[in-house]
Write a protein that holds these residues in place. Structure first.
Motif, short mmCIF file in Angstrom:
data_model
loop_
_atom_site.label_atom_id
_atom_site.label_comp_id
_atom_site.label_asym_id
_atom_site.label_seq_id
_atom_site.Cartn_x
_atom_site.Cartn_y
_atom_site.Cartn_z
N ALA A 193 0.83 -1.22 0.00
CA ALA A 193 0.00 0.00 0.00
C ALA A 193 0.86 1.26 0.00
O ALA A 193 0.48 2.29 0.55
CB ALA A 193 -0.97 0.02 1.19
N ALA A 194 2.01 1.19 -0.62
CA ALA A 194 2.93 2.32 -0.64
C ALA A 194 2.39 3.43 -1.55
O ALA A 194 1.79 3.17 -2.59
CB ALA A 194 4.30 1.87 -1.12
N SER A 195 2.62 4.65 -1.10
CA SER A 195 2.22 5.82 -1.89
C SER A 195 3.33 6.85 -1.77
O SER A 195 3.65 7.31 -0.67
CB SER A 195 0.89 6.39 -1.37
OG SER A 195 0.51 7.51 -2.12
N PHE A 196 3.94 7.21 -2.90
CA PHE A 196 5.10 8.09 -2.89
C PHE A 196 4.81 9.41 -3.60
O PHE A 196 3.94 9.49 -4.48
CB PHE A 196 6.30 7.40 -3.55
CG PHE A 196 6.81 6.21 -2.80
CD1 PHE A 196 7.61 6.37 -1.68
CD2 PHE A 196 6.47 4.92 -3.18
CE1 PHE A 196 8.08 5.28 -0.97
CE2 PHE A 196 6.93 3.81 -2.48
CZ PHE A 196 7.73 4.00 -1.36
N ARG A 197 5.58 10.43 -3.20
CA ARG A 197 5.48 11.75 -3.82
C ARG A 197 6.89 12.20 -4.23
O ARG A 197 7.87 11.86 -3.57
CB ARG A 197 4.86 12.76 -2.86
CG ARG A 197 3.53 12.33 -2.29
CD ARG A 197 2.92 13.39 -1.39
NE ARG A 197 3.81 13.83 -0.32
CZ ARG A 197 4.02 13.17 0.81
NH1 ARG A 197 3.40 12.02 1.02
NH2 ARG A 197 4.82 13.64 1.74
N ALA A 198 6.98 12.97 -5.28
CA ALA A 198 8.28 13.35 -5.84
C ALA A 198 9.13 14.13 -4.84
O ALA A 198 10.36 14.06 -4.89
CB ALA A 198 8.07 14.18 -7.11
N GLU A 199 8.50 14.85 -3.91
CA GLU A 199 9.27 15.67 -2.97
C GLU A 199 9.83 14.89 -1.80
O GLU A 199 10.55 15.44 -0.96
CB GLU A 199 8.39 16.82 -2.44
CG GLU A 199 7.20 16.40 -1.61
CD GLU A 199 5.93 16.22 -2.42
OE1 GLU A 199 4.83 16.30 -1.85
OE2 GLU A 199 6.04 15.99 -3.65
N GLN A 200 9.55 13.60 -1.72
CA GLN A 200 10.04 12.80 -0.60
C GLN A 200 11.55 12.56 -0.70
O GLN A 200 12.13 12.58 -1.79
CB GLN A 200 9.29 11.46 -0.52
CG GLN A 200 7.86 11.61 -0.01
CD GLN A 200 7.13 10.28 0.00
OE1 GLN A 200 6.99 9.62 -1.03
NE2 GLN A 200 6.66 9.87 1.17
N VAL A 201 12.15 12.30 0.44
CA VAL A 201 13.60 12.18 0.54
C VAL A 201 14.15 11.03 -0.31
O VAL A 201 15.29 11.09 -0.77
CB VAL A 201 14.02 12.02 2.02
CG1 VAL A 201 13.53 10.69 2.59
CG2 VAL A 201 15.53 12.13 2.17
N TYR A 202 13.35 10.00 -0.56
CA TYR A 202 13.82 8.85 -1.34
C TYR A 202 14.28 9.25 -2.74
O TYR A 202 15.12 8.58 -3.34
CB TYR A 202 12.70 7.81 -1.48
CG TYR A 202 12.09 7.38 -0.18
CD1 TYR A 202 12.79 6.56 0.70
CD2 TYR A 202 10.80 7.80 0.18
CE1 TYR A 202 12.22 6.17 1.91
CE2 TYR A 202 10.23 7.40 1.38
CZ TYR A 202 10.95 6.59 2.25
OH TYR A 202 10.38 6.22 3.43
N PHE A 203 13.75 10.36 -3.25
CA PHE A 203 14.02 10.74 -4.63
C PHE A 203 14.87 12.01 -4.73
O PHE A 203 15.06 12.55 -5.81
CB PHE A 203 12.70 10.93 -5.37
CG PHE A 203 11.74 9.79 -5.14
CD1 PHE A 203 12.00 8.53 -5.66
CD2 PHE A 203 10.60 9.96 -4.36
CE1 PHE A 203 11.14 7.46 -5.42
CE2 PHE A 203 9.74 8.91 -4.12
CZ PHE A 203 10.00 7.65 -4.65
N ALA A 204 15.38 12.46 -3.59
CA ALA A 204 16.25 13.64 -3.57
C ALA A 204 17.68 13.24 -3.90
O ALA A 204 18.08 12.07 -3.77
CB ALA A 204 16.20 14.29 -2.19
N TRP A 205 18.49 14.22 -4.32
CA TRP A 205 19.88 13.93 -4.69
C TRP A 205 20.70 13.41 -3.51
O TRP A 205 21.68 12.69 -3.68
CB TRP A 205 20.53 15.18 -5.26
CG TRP A 205 20.63 16.34 -4.28
CD1 TRP A 205 19.74 17.35 -4.11
CD2 TRP A 205 21.69 16.58 -3.34
NE1 TRP A 205 20.14 18.21 -3.12
CE2 TRP A 205 21.35 17.77 -2.63
CE3 TRP A 205 22.88 15.93 -3.02
CZ2 TRP A 205 22.15 18.29 -1.63
CZ3 TRP A 205 23.69 16.46 -2.02
CH2 TRP A 205 23.33 17.63 -1.34
#
Length: 418
Positions: A154-166
């Motif tokens: 049930a994962a839901s991700f957003r572009a601003e989350q830390v997982y996708f930061a440089w």
């Protein structure tokens, strides 16, 4: 980054212990964790069989986990099920009564390396599920080190989350530990794939399965039903910001009855609401205990645990939280086939179900008392109302089966490995 993370866990532990002297919620969290290892050890001495571990943040995530647990038990009826919580608002409510399919419930220890290894060694899970977003690095790394299959559901991700930061390499590594990630929507799947992660499946939100089940078998409250003489609107998990817009509408609606369920049961807040509402109101705790029907215009629910079944009495619902800490569960009223209103969201991407309900014509954003009145006038017209109700039913029916799909994929992968 890992050193900074572990220092953060030391700080978190210290802050919770300091805060527990002033906060009842933190006091429960700190005290509850004191017995975690002892309770696990005692439990595993009695139940030593194969075990699947589900971790959830709080009550909302547990409700997402429930249909997944049920689907898992259908395939593995002899496995033991353990559920860990981070928040006392989930743990303390769930622990009050026996949970179907669940054999053991505990707090997750603060995520230090030592705690994580001790937790995994004592619990000794054969498989682990993390629900939605509550990811604790040391517990995940400890499970991965022991080659325990890990799943994020049930994962839901957003572009601003830390997982996708440089600078998010440490956290991306965390996601890479999972053998399979099951996401709620296409946007989440695309984010993970662009980040180079594999073994991702779009299976939807298992909350739909859970709310649908509740709608089929709601708790019965005959003492409430006896007092219904007009159409009902349920105001669920409302805060002061919500009531500021709703109270003027309530005071103008003498031809409706309202059931109000505050998010926080605070006697002072409830008393202030009753003073501001010009129509007669009564708290649920004041209902007659002698079996006589209790008449009511405004019923205020001053306890926890009833809300998900109260929508059976409603023609409309308003769900609170959007203007504050976050929108609460709008899927519960939608499962009963009724339209739902809610305030303007601060973070739209964080609550995709709100946008989906808007697009489908069963969810309505209202930013002030004028819009509440306008939308309710429209939804009081039979044609518009029936259209919104059908849209709610369609939305829920079209999204059922997430839990079954998730477990089916896991079973296929497990079979291939064997």
């Amino acid at each position: 980054m890992r050193i900074l993370y572990n220092l953060g866990m030391i700080l978190l532990d210290w802050l919770m212990k300091i805060g527990s002297k002033r906060s009842d919620k933190l006091k429960l969290a700190v005290k509850g964790r004191e017995k975690t290892f002892e309770s696990i050890k005692s439990f595993r001495e009695i139940q030593s069989g194969k075990l699947v571990w589900f971790h959830v943040a709080s009550l909302g995530e547990y409700l997402q986990a429930k249909p997944v647990i049920a689907a898992f038990k259908k395939q593995h009826p002899h496995w033991v099920v353990a559920v860990s919580f981070f928040s006392p608002s989930g743990y303390e409510q769930v622990i009050k009564k026996k949970q179907e399919w669940v054999d053991f419930i505990c707090y997750l220890p603060i995520d230090s390396p030592k705690n994580a290894h001790q937790f995994i060694d004592l619990l000794s899970p054969d498989m682990a599920f993390f629900i939605k977003y509550d990811l604790w690095a040391n517990h995940i790394f400890a499970a991965k080190k022991r080659k325990i299959p890990l799943y994020l559901v049930a994962a839901s991700f957003r572009a601003e989350q830390v997982y996708f930061a440089w600078y998010g390499g440490f956290f991306k590594k965390l996601l890479a530990c999972f053998d399979h990630i099951f996401v709620q929507n296409e946007a989440s799947q695309e984010l993970l794939e662009r980040a180079g992660l594999k073994s991702i499946s779009l299976t939807g939100d298992p909350r739909f399965d859970n709310v649908y089940k509740t709608s089929l078998q709601p708790k019965l409250f005959p003492e409430i039903a006896q007092g219904i003489t007009q159409k009902v609107m349920v105001l669920g998990s409302v805060w002061q910001e919500d009531m500021d817009n709703l109270i003027p509408f309530i005071n103008q609606s003498k031809n409706l009855q309202f059931i109000i369920a505050p998010h926080d049961i605070n006697a002072g807040v409830i008393e202030n609401w009753q003073k501001a509402i010009t129509l007669p109101s009564i708290k649920y705790s004041e209902f007659s205990k002698v079996g006589q029907p209790t008449a009511w215009n405004i019923l205020i629910i001053d306890n926890i645990g009833m809300l998900s079944s109260l929508y059976q009495f409603a023609q409309w619902a308003y769900i609170g939280g959007a203007m504050g800490k976050g929108l609460h569960n709008i899927l519960e009223p939608l499962a009963f086939g009724i339209p739902v209103l809610f305030g303007p969201l601060k973070k739209v991407s964080k609550f995709p179900e709100a946008g989906i309900s808007n697009q489908n014509g069963c969810g309505f954003t209202v930013k002030d008392e004028r819009e509440v009145k306008t939308v309710m006038e429209k939804l009081s017209q039979p044609a518009h109302y029936e259209q919104a109700c059908q849209a709610a039913k369609n939305l829920v029916n079209d999204n059922l089966g997430s839990a079954e799909r998730t477990i089916e994929i896991i079973m296929i992968e497990t079979w291939k490995e064997e």
